[in-house]
Design a protein around this motif. Structure first.
Motif, PDB file in Angstrom:
ATOM      1  N   UNK A  58       0.831  -1.203   0.000  1.00 48.04           N
ATOM      2  CA  UNK A  58       0.000   0.000   0.000  1.00 48.04           C
ATOM      3  C   UNK A  58       0.866   1.254   0.000  1.00 48.04           C
ATOM      4  N   UNK A  59       0.253   2.383  -0.312  1.00 46.45           N
ATOM      5  CA  UNK A  59       0.927   3.673  -0.249  1.00 46.45           C
ATOM      6  C   UNK A  59       0.812   4.241   1.149  1.00 46.45           C
ATOM      7  N   UNK A  60       1.922   4.797   1.643  1.00 48.59           N
ATOM      8  CA  UNK A  60       1.969   5.331   2.998  1.00 48.59           C
ATOM      9  C   UNK A  60       2.438   6.785   3.007  1.00 48.59           C
ATOM     10  N   UNK A 185      -9.306   9.851  -6.655  1.00 51.51           N
ATOM     11  CA  UNK A 185     -10.591  10.411  -6.247  1.00 51.51           C
ATOM     12  C   UNK A 185     -10.461  11.622  -5.315  1.00 51.51           C
ATOM     13  N   UNK A 186      -9.453  11.614  -4.456  1.00 52.20           N
ATOM     14  CA  UNK A 186      -9.233  12.761  -3.569  1.00 52.20           C
ATOM     15  C   UNK A 186      -8.590  13.914  -4.331  1.00 52.20           C
ATOM     16  N   UNK A 187      -7.586  13.605  -5.159  1.00 49.41           N
ATOM     17  CA  UNK A 187      -6.882  14.650  -5.884  1.00 49.41           C
ATOM     18  C   UNK A 187      -7.834  15.442  -6.779  1.00 49.41           C
ATOM     19  N   UNK A 246     -19.213   7.444  -0.370  1.00 50.14           N
ATOM     20  CA  UNK A 246     -18.889   7.105  -1.752  1.00 50.14           C
ATOM     21  C   UNK A 246     -17.697   6.142  -1.748  1.00 50.14           C
ATOM     22  N   UNK A 247     -17.779   5.106  -2.551  1.00 50.68           N
ATOM     23  CA  UNK A 247     -16.713   4.095  -2.617  1.00 50.68           C
ATOM     24  C   UNK A 247     -15.854   4.318  -3.844  1.00 50.68           C
ATOM     25  N   UNK A 248     -14.532   4.117  -3.662  1.00 53.85           N
ATOM     26  CA  UNK A 248     -13.577   4.165  -4.761  1.00 53.85           C
ATOM     27  C   UNK A 248     -12.853   2.819  -4.819  1.00 53.85           C
ATOM     28  N   UNK A 249     -11.972   2.669  -5.790  1.00 54.08           N
ATOM     29  CA  UNK A 249     -11.239   1.412  -5.921  1.00 54.08           C
ATOM     30  C   UNK A 249     -10.470   1.084  -4.639  1.00 54.08           C
ATOM     31  N   UNK A 250      -9.759   2.078  -4.092  1.00 57.02           N
ATOM     32  CA  UNK A 250      -8.938   1.826  -2.907  1.00 57.02           C
ATOM     33  C   UNK A 250      -9.333   2.712  -1.729  1.00 57.02           C
ATOM     34  N   UNK A 281     -14.809  16.739   4.477  1.00 60.90           N
ATOM     35  CA  UNK A 281     -14.548  15.654   3.544  1.00 60.90           C
ATOM     36  C   UNK A 281     -13.693  14.641   4.297  1.00 60.90           C
ATOM     37  N   UNK A 282     -14.264  13.463   4.557  1.00 59.94           N
ATOM     38  CA  UNK A 282     -13.521  12.418   5.263  1.00 59.94           C
ATOM     39  C   UNK A 282     -13.080  11.364   4.244  1.00 59.94           C
ATOM     40  N   UNK A 283     -11.835  11.467   3.776  1.00 53.74           N
ATOM     41  CA  UNK A 283     -11.301  10.488   2.835  1.00 53.74           C
ATOM     42  C   UNK A 283     -10.526   9.415   3.607  1.00 53.74           C
ATOM     43  N   UNK A 284     -10.756   8.172   3.221  1.00 50.87           N
ATOM     44  CA  UNK A 284      -9.971   7.044   3.748  1.00 50.87           C
ATOM     45  C   UNK A 284      -9.403   6.283   2.568  1.00 50.87           C
ATOM     46  N   UNK A 285      -8.113   5.888   2.695  1.00 51.45           N
ATOM     47  CA  UNK A 285      -7.479   5.081   1.665  1.00 51.45           C
ATOM     48  C   UNK A 285      -6.846   3.855   2.296  1.00 51.45           C
ATOM     49  N   UNK A 286      -7.078   2.742   1.647  1.00 53.56           N
ATOM     50  CA  UNK A 286      -6.647   1.432   2.125  1.00 53.56           C
ATOM     51  C   UNK A 286      -5.143   1.397   2.319  1.00 53.56           C
ATOM     52  N   UNK A 287      -4.679   0.819   3.424  1.00 56.08           N
ATOM     53  CA  UNK A 287      -5.507   0.276   4.502  1.00 56.08           C
ATOM     54  C   UNK A 287      -5.660   1.180   5.714  1.00 56.08           C
ATOM     55  N   UNK A 288      -4.883   2.275   5.815  1.00 52.63           N
ATOM     56  CA  UNK A 288      -4.731   2.928   7.122  1.00 52.63           C
ATOM     57  C   UNK A 288      -4.539   4.431   7.085  1.00 52.63           C
ATOM     58  N   UNK A 289      -4.936   5.097   6.001  1.00 50.57           N
ATOM     59  CA  UNK A 289      -4.741   6.541   5.915  1.00 50.57           C
ATOM     60  C   UNK A 289      -6.073   7.275   5.838  1.00 50.57           C
ATOM     61  N   UNK A 290      -6.202   8.326   6.653  1.00 54.76           N
ATOM     62  CA  UNK A 290      -7.363   9.197   6.610  1.00 54.76           C
ATOM     63  C   UNK A 290      -6.919  10.619   6.309  1.00 54.76           C
ATOM     64  N   UNK A 291      -7.636  11.286   5.416  1.00 53.69           N
ATOM     65  CA  UNK A 291      -7.392  12.692   5.100  1.00 53.69           C
ATOM     66  C   UNK A 291      -8.693  13.445   5.371  1.00 53.69           C
ATOM     67  N   UNK A 292      -8.732  14.138   6.486  1.00 44.93           N
ATOM     68  CA  UNK A 292      -9.946  14.813   6.925  1.00 44.93           C
ATOM     69  C   UNK A 292      -9.827  16.308   6.638  1.00 44.93           C
ATOM     70  N   UNK A 293     -10.567  16.776   5.648  1.00 42.30           N
ATOM     71  CA  UNK A 293     -10.526  18.178   5.250  1.00 42.30           C
ATOM     72  C   UNK A 293     -11.649  18.945   5.931  1.00 42.30           C
TER      73      UNK A 293
END
Length: 381
Positions: A58-60, A185-187, A246-250, A281-293
């Motif tokens: 995964x990306x970290x 999706x976030x970008x 909303x669901x995205x690929x990752x 905007x609560x973005x989560x990306x697999x498996x363990x990153x959250x970007x809360x705007x």
């Protein structure tokens, strides 16, 4: 369709332990699906299995480039300390290019860079004197005359792919997909925000130790179902009836719509959310990153597994509009975190019960958690 992974509880010598085999099965139809078996959250072998199958692929988020402003700068770090424990080093070479390199000498495995520094022309292992360029390329080694086939490509420091967004840096040991596909999706959704103007504010950062499995923490984050029951202040700020996933690929986006009078974004023309009172905007990306705007900026939340029943959660704040701090959905993140921490720790205790195995999903409220579990099954398989 069912995604399935078979995991085995093992002794340290990899022998079967009491023949225990459990199945991680998540049906694609949330109306039919059952949650992961309780033992997956408590089994040490399953926890170890996830390190290479999930986290190494995964990306970290690895930091901020503000500490590497000048050529010759080096910054050693450990990727996901307590989980992957991979020794890496960030460098900025004399051509002003950033690199993410293995911090392990290709001679005998010593750590090459032991502390941050600037104005370096090369990296030198102090064990036996092997030298590398700031791009990782092998340069010299004393007392190696007569060594056949030396040097070769394996004598260079290995590198990992390095990506940036604003001032934030990301890497992956063996990415399952490109950075662009992972985070697109976030970008695209919040690309209108002036991310390069967001300033890292370490003084506002927080770290929390949660006595629970890392995936339990993500399970909780990925649904707003619990908000009216666990977060009274947050519930007062958000319109729960308009909470969307909303669901995205990752990953996923949870869209927090503020009640009338709450602090919200001023959205630009062309935004798909124009006309709505978006508070978060609560973005989560697999498996363990959250970007809360939030209207004040961004909180990056990194979930770091430490043990099957211990997780470190780090809040990294980037402030954009300091005049809006303390308002709306992002006004008291510490309180929300402590409320989440308490409930996750109770669930961890409950999963040890001999009388509980698996549960069901709410089709209307737990879509994000279901998507997360499907991704786990995919990566484990």
């Amino acid at each position: 369709m069912v995604l399935r992974h078979q995991f085995v509880r093992r002794r340290p010598n990899s022998c079967l332990h009491n023949g225990l085999v459990a199945h991680f099965e998540i049906d694609a139809d949330i109306r039919k699906a059952w949650t992961p078996p309780a033992r997956w959250y408590t089994d040490p072998a399953a926890y170890e299995d996830s390190k290479d199958r999930i986290f190494a692929r995964s990306w970290q988020w690895i930091g901020d480039n503000s500490s590497l402003k000048s050529p010759g700068s080096v910054q050693p770090f450990t990727l996901l300390e307590g989980c992957l424990d991979e020794p890496l080093v960030l460098t900025r070479d004399t051509k002003d290019q950033l690199h993410c390199l293995s911090n392990v000498c290709t001679h005998r495995g010593n750590l090459v860079v032991e502390g941050a520094g600037v104005e370096r022309a090369s990296l030198r292992c102090r064990y036996h004197g092997r030298k590398f360029g700031l791009d990782g390329a092998f340069q010299s080694m004393p007392e190696f005359e007569g060594c056949e086939g030396f040097p070769c490509a394996k004598d260079d420091l290995a590198s990992t792919e390095l990506k940036s967004w604003g001032n934030m840096l990301f890497t992956s040991i063996q990415p399952a997909d490109s950075f662009e596909n992972w985070f697109e999706p976030m970008l695209s959704r919040v690309g209108w925000l002036p991310i390069k103007e967001f300033v890292h504010d370490p003084a506002r950062g927080r770290e929390y130790l949660v006595r629970g499995h890392w995936a339990l923490y993500c399970d909780n984050y990925l649904e707003g179902f619990h908000i009216p029951y666990i977060h009274p202040a947050l519930n007062a700020a958000l319109d729960y009836s308009q909470y969307e996933v909303e669901r995205f690929r990752y990953g996923t986006l949870q869209l927090g719509i503020g009640k009338d009078g709450e602090d919200c974004f001023e959205l630009p023309p062309g935004s798909p959310d124009l006309g709505r009172n978006v508070s978060a905007y609560y973005f989560w990306f697999f498996p363990n990153l959250m970007f809360n705007f939030y209207p004040w900026g961004l909180s990056v939340n990194v979930v770091r597994p430490i043990a099957p029943d211990l997780t470190k959660v780090t809040f990294i704040p980037y402030v954009w509009r300091p005049d809006r701090l303390g308002q709306g959905a992002g006004g008291d993140l510490d309180r929300v975190e402590r409320e989440d921490e308490a409930i996750v720790e109770l669930v961890q205790k409950g999963l040890r019960s001999r009388l509980y195995d698996r549960g069901r999903y709410s089709p209307t409220r737990e879509d994000g958690t279901h998507h997360f579990h499907r991704l786990i099954a995919e990566f484990l398989g």
